[in-house]
Write a protein that holds these residues in place. Sequence first.
Motif, PDB file in Angstrom:
ATOM      1  N   CYS B  36       0.829  -1.211   0.000  1.00  0.00           N
ATOM      2  CA  CYS B  36       0.000   0.000   0.000  1.00  0.00           C
ATOM      3  C   CYS B  36       0.860   1.257   0.000  1.00  0.00           C
ATOM      4  O   CYS B  36       0.516   2.250  -0.624  1.00  0.00           O
ATOM      5  CB  CYS B  36      -0.931   0.005   1.205  1.00  0.00           C
ATOM      6  N   ALA B  40       0.495   4.499  -2.269  1.00  0.00           N
ATOM      7  CA  ALA B  40      -0.099   5.628  -1.559  1.00  0.00           C
ATOM      8  C   ALA B  40       0.813   6.840  -1.599  1.00  0.00           C
ATOM      9  O   ALA B  40       2.015   6.732  -1.836  1.00  0.00           O
ATOM     10  CB  ALA B  40      -0.380   5.238  -0.120  1.00  0.00           C
ATOM     11  N   GLU B  45      -2.440   7.671   4.088  1.00  0.00           N
ATOM     12  CA  GLU B  45      -3.265   7.069   3.039  1.00  0.00           C
ATOM     13  C   GLU B  45      -2.983   5.581   2.918  1.00  0.00           C
ATOM     14  O   GLU B  45      -3.886   4.783   2.693  1.00  0.00           O
ATOM     15  CB  GLU B  45      -3.002   7.772   1.702  1.00  0.00           C
ATOM     16  N   GLU B  48      -4.806   3.814   5.499  1.00  0.00           N
ATOM     17  CA  GLU B  48      -6.241   3.804   5.204  1.00  0.00           C
ATOM     18  C   GLU B  48      -6.557   2.767   4.126  1.00  0.00           C
ATOM     19  O   GLU B  48      -7.510   1.998   4.243  1.00  0.00           O
ATOM     20  CB  GLU B  48      -6.657   5.204   4.747  1.00  0.00           C
ATOM     21  N   ILE B  49      -5.710   2.772   3.095  1.00  0.00           N
ATOM     22  CA  ILE B  49      -5.911   1.787   2.023  1.00  0.00           C
ATOM     23  C   ILE B  49      -5.745   0.375   2.566  1.00  0.00           C
ATOM     24  O   ILE B  49      -6.544  -0.518   2.292  1.00  0.00           O
ATOM     25  CB  ILE B  49      -4.895   2.019   0.880  1.00  0.00           C
ATOM     26  N   GLN B  52      -8.699  -0.705   4.464  1.00  0.00           N
ATOM     27  CA  GLN B  52      -9.808  -1.034   3.562  1.00  0.00           C
ATOM     28  C   GLN B  52      -9.565  -2.379   2.895  1.00  0.00           C
ATOM     29  O   GLN B  52     -10.488  -3.167   2.691  1.00  0.00           O
ATOM     30  CB  GLN B  52      -9.979   0.059   2.509  1.00  0.00           C
ATOM     31  N   THR B  81      -7.180  -2.681  -4.073  1.00  0.00           N
ATOM     32  CA  THR B  81      -7.735  -1.629  -3.220  1.00  0.00           C
ATOM     33  C   THR B  81      -7.010  -0.315  -3.460  1.00  0.00           C
ATOM     34  O   THR B  81      -7.627   0.749  -3.526  1.00  0.00           O
ATOM     35  CB  THR B  81      -7.617  -2.027  -1.737  1.00  0.00           C
ATOM     36  N   SER B  82      -5.698  -0.424  -3.609  1.00  0.00           N
ATOM     37  CA  SER B  82      -4.908   0.781  -3.876  1.00  0.00           C
ATOM     38  C   SER B  82      -5.322   1.424  -5.184  1.00  0.00           C
ATOM     39  O   SER B  82      -5.507   2.639  -5.272  1.00  0.00           O
ATOM     40  CB  SER B  82      -3.423   0.426  -3.950  1.00  0.00           C
ATOM     41  N   ASP B  84      -8.142   1.079  -6.748  1.00  0.00           N
ATOM     42  CA  ASP B  84      -9.491   1.639  -6.595  1.00  0.00           C
ATOM     43  C   ASP B  84      -9.450   2.970  -5.867  1.00  0.00           C
ATOM     44  O   ASP B  84     -10.213   3.878  -6.161  1.00  0.00           O
ATOM     45  CB  ASP B  84     -10.379   0.665  -5.812  1.00  0.00           C
ATOM     46  N   TYR B  85      -8.560   3.024  -4.915  1.00  0.00           N
ATOM     47  CA  TYR B  85      -8.493   4.212  -4.070  1.00  0.00           C
ATOM     48  C   TYR B  85      -8.165   5.454  -4.881  1.00  0.00           C
ATOM     49  O   TYR B  85      -8.675   6.540  -4.624  1.00  0.00           O
ATOM     50  CB  TYR B  85      -7.425   3.991  -3.004  1.00  0.00           C
ATOM     51  N   TYR B  86      -7.305   5.266  -5.871  1.00  0.00           N
ATOM     52  CA  TYR B  86      -6.891   6.423  -6.672  1.00  0.00           C
ATOM     53  C   TYR B  86      -7.534   6.430  -8.047  1.00  0.00           C
ATOM     54  O   TYR B  86      -7.153   7.198  -8.910  1.00  0.00           O
ATOM     55  CB  TYR B  86      -5.367   6.437  -6.825  1.00  0.00           C
TER      56      TYR B  86
END
Lengths: 468, 210
Positions: B36, B40, B45, B48-49, B52, B81-82, B84-86
């Motif tokens: 992550c 990140a 972040e 947080e990632i 999640q 997830t990473s 998706d996060y960005y």
Amino acid sequence: MKEKHENKLDQLFRDGLSGPEDHFAFREEDWESMEQLLDKKSNKKAGFIRIMYYASGIAALLLLALGLYFYSKTDKIDPTKLQGKVKTKTSNDKRLIGSPDQSQSNGTIRDTTTGLATTIPATNSKHAQGDTLFGKTKNTAVNEGVVKKQSSKVNTAAGGSLYNKAANMAINHALPGNAAPKTETSNKVTPGTDVTQLAANKTQPANQITKNKTAGIDTLFDGNKIASASNQVKNNITTNQNTDTLTGKAKEQEAKKQMAIVKALAIKNRPQFSISVLAASDANAVNSFGHSQTGTNYGLQLSLRVTRKLTISTGVAYAIKPYSSTPTSYSSASYNPSIAPTNVQANCKVLDIPLNLSYQLYSKGSNTIGVGTGLSSYFMLKENYRFDYSAESGWKPYNLEVRNQNTHLFGVLNVNVNYQRRINSKFSAVLQPYMKLPLTGIGNGKVDLKSTGVALGINWNIGSGFKP
Amino acid sequence: MGEAELQQLIAGCLQQSRKDQKMLYKAFYGFAMSICLRYAGNRYEAAEIMNQGFLKVFTNLQKYDASRPFIAWVGRIMMNTSIDYYRSNLKLSLTDDLDAAEDIGHNELPDQKLNYDDLIGMVQQLPNAYRTVFNLFAIEGFSHEEIASKLNISTGTSKSNLFKAREKLKNMVINSGRLPESNSGSGQHTIVAIGTISISMSVLIELIMK
């Protein structure tokens, strides 16, 4: 492509960044936020369930209220619709019971009967003469035109018969013609069914006579609609005869019960329900409306008019609330970088459940104006935030999405003005300027999110449809 | 962690045992964080990632195919997830279609050793779009086509972002070689230490003299 010539830079980073697992010491605070997430996850489910629970609860209450309302309405309708009939029934009962109490309720009937009775005497007397066994007394009574005497005579006459009660009834009612030529007067009176029944009652006294009397009735009513009435009379008579066997007390109780129900329903008559479908466009802003953004609302509102001027309303509205906030207004626990963002742009999808009380200020013709206030509960379904940073910082905008995590029970104050214009007896157009002022911080950033706008819609007045 | 132990933990997590969840979290914390952190912008972040990602791990644990290595599954979840996060700001790109990306960073790199913190710091300074593509291409080994479909961008964008990422990283690496700041930093410390000691000594001497 890549295999052609392994990029040194890539390799440097791949080697340098791989296998650093031991590099990170476990941090308890990360687990704590993980736990929060896990709790929220279960909360999220629970939250959804809770929303559904509330919604179903509200729905159930509404259904219950509506159900009760309709139920009571239908109950009401019966007695009111039937009032004529009911009265006749009760009067039947009374006749049967023969108690003076019942006669009180027959007030209306008396009037009509008396009116009718006065006109009838001559014809009545003829029939009575031929038909009834008690011809003498009746005839004389009719001739004399003295009601009270007649009744008294009847009493004496009937005294020997089974039905003292009927005689009493006659007295109580002070029906002039009834006492003497019972059937005949009733026949003439029949246009009002009540009277026929009364007549029937009177006929009962002498069981033997009933046949003759009814026959007489038939002949009298030839051309009239009253044929059916006469049938009714017959039926009444027969039923009366049957019911005569019942104990007087039971009948009395029944009658009283019915009276009580009728009274209670008459009192209950007031509350009225209405359903409104509303759509609104509003301005959302944090702190001041200087930098407001436009959102939309769609809602369903159920109102209960408690008194002539007071209305309680609740409902459910789906609102989309975009707004921008300064980072100082936006306080977030979950996101706290070293560099403060320059701006926070938000878009929230909210389920708004209001509970309002409104007071009618003005009502003339088809226009109604009222003011209302109340509290709203916000269920934040989805919150999207974008944090913008200054160009110098070199940070890219950062996006955050929060779902079903924030609920503000009765956290928003509603103030509104309600203008309604009636279209017809059931529908009216609604114009509702409103303002929503938060009492707590709203959403993930605990912002002071105000909304003001105008709702437009249609109001369907359910209550009026069932008025007797 | 032994396989049996892992299976036991997974079983516990499936039972929603908070204790087992924590054990599993702890066991894969470093691994997940390392992934992550690469994607990140900073540690906040990344955490947080990662959380999640772990949430997905915990909630989808029943979907885990036990015949495959668990760590790979976790790694894939963290990576996705990473991404998706960005995802919303991955489209950032230059319009120039560049095969020139391949040419960057071959020879001019200094032969110095850079440690993990330096490298991750550099990667994190990249914009999200560049960083994501660089990670997927250089570290994970995906092709531009794969990256394009994964990120829902064009291969041109992927290449362009990789080029930009490499360019920026190269500059950072070169610059880092020129600034031996760590030495000067420790030098300052010693100077300050010597200064304070000497001052305190002189104060002491003065006191004794009196």
